[in-house]
Design an enzyme around this catalytic site. Structure first.
Site, PDB file in Angstrom:
ATOM      1  N   HIS A 236       0.828  -1.207   0.000  1.00  0.00           N
ATOM      2  CA  HIS A 236       0.000   0.000   0.000  1.00  0.00           C
ATOM      3  C   HIS A 236       0.865   1.260   0.000  1.00  0.00           C
ATOM      4  O   HIS A 236       2.066   1.220   0.284  1.00  0.00           O
ATOM      5  CB  HIS A 236      -0.957   0.010   1.199  1.00  0.00           C
ATOM      6  CG  HIS A 236      -0.290   0.162   2.541  1.00  0.00           C
ATOM      7  ND1 HIS A 236      -0.003   1.393   3.090  1.00  0.00           N
ATOM      8  CD2 HIS A 236       0.113  -0.760   3.452  1.00  0.00           C
ATOM      9  CE1 HIS A 236       0.556   1.234   4.278  1.00  0.00           C
ATOM     10  NE2 HIS A 236       0.648  -0.071   4.527  1.00  0.00           N
TER      11      HIS A 236
ATOM     12  N   CYS B  46       2.584  -5.268   6.558  1.00  0.00           N
ATOM     13  CA  CYS B  46       2.362  -4.936   5.149  1.00  0.00           C
ATOM     14  C   CYS B  46       3.613  -4.315   4.531  1.00  0.00           C
ATOM     15  O   CYS B  46       4.595  -4.037   5.209  1.00  0.00           O
ATOM     16  CB  CYS B  46       1.178  -3.983   5.015  1.00  0.00           C
ATOM     17  SG  CYS B  46      -0.405  -4.741   5.430  1.00  0.00           S
TER      18      CYS B  46
END
Length: 201
Positions: free
Chosen positions: A132, A148
């Site tokens: 992201h 992440c």
């Protein structure tokens, strides 16, 4: 770094053509058309090196682009192994997970500068792990996330365009203008051809 990569790709005959020196220039969010080919290239995949904090865009045996990333903290490690991108969300909303570290966090809407997801979430292991965007560019090159993979927003937009084009989800310039300019409007995309992701220590 080169010797480490060669160790990862000893079977890759053309790997000697890697260009050293950091991330390549990515197209800006204002660009009207994706800077990618419409036809899928054989062997398109993403390789992430956790120790080097680098993401490599691969076509066949060649590294085409290199991006700096942030990876998971030791207490929240990024999973290793072979995965695949099957879906992504442009201009995502952020909802705090049911975890101790997020207990005092508030949900953030698309376009909110305090939204930690940036411009796109590219899922590689549902439901909790994805690549992201981030405004926290100081974290790039570090182990700073909760598992992440973080990238600069311009970089993750460029990567998202490539993933869609090579994952069977090409879109028109009009679609891209709408998605990139309407930052408060969320759009989910599914891929008919999953894109492989390899994450290595």
């Amino acid at each position: 770094m080169r010797s480490r990569l060669v160790g990862y790709f000893t079977m890759a005959a053309g790997f000697a053509g890697i260009v050293a020196g950091g991330a390549l220039a990515a197209p800006s969010a204002e660009a009207a058309e994706p800077a990618v080919h419409d036809a899928a290239a054989p062997g398109f995949r993403i390789v992430i090196d956790l120790s080097e904090r680098q993401l490599y865009v691969m076509h066949g045996d060649e590294v085409e682009q290199t991006y700096a990333v942030a990876v998971g903290k030791p207490q929240h490690p990024t999973p290793r192994g072979s995965f695949a991108v099957r879906r992504m969300v442009w201009n995502p909303r952020w909802v705090p997970p049911d975890a101790a570290w997020a207990r005092d966090k508030k949900a953030r809407e698309p376009g909110d500068p305090r939204n930690p997801m940036g411009r796109v979430k590219i899922f590689f292991r549902n439901p909790d792990y994805y690549i992201h965007g981030t405004r926290d560019t100081d974290s790039l090159g570090e182990a700073e996330s909760h598992g992440c993979i973080r990238m600069r927003n311009d970089d993750v937009i460029a990567l998202g365009r490539q993933v869609m084009a090579h994952g069977g989800a090409s879109r028109s310039p009009v679609w891209w203008r709408r998605v990139l300019n309407r930052v408060r409007s969320t759009t989910e995309v599914g891929l008919s051809d999953p894109v492989p992701v390899q994450i290595r220590a």
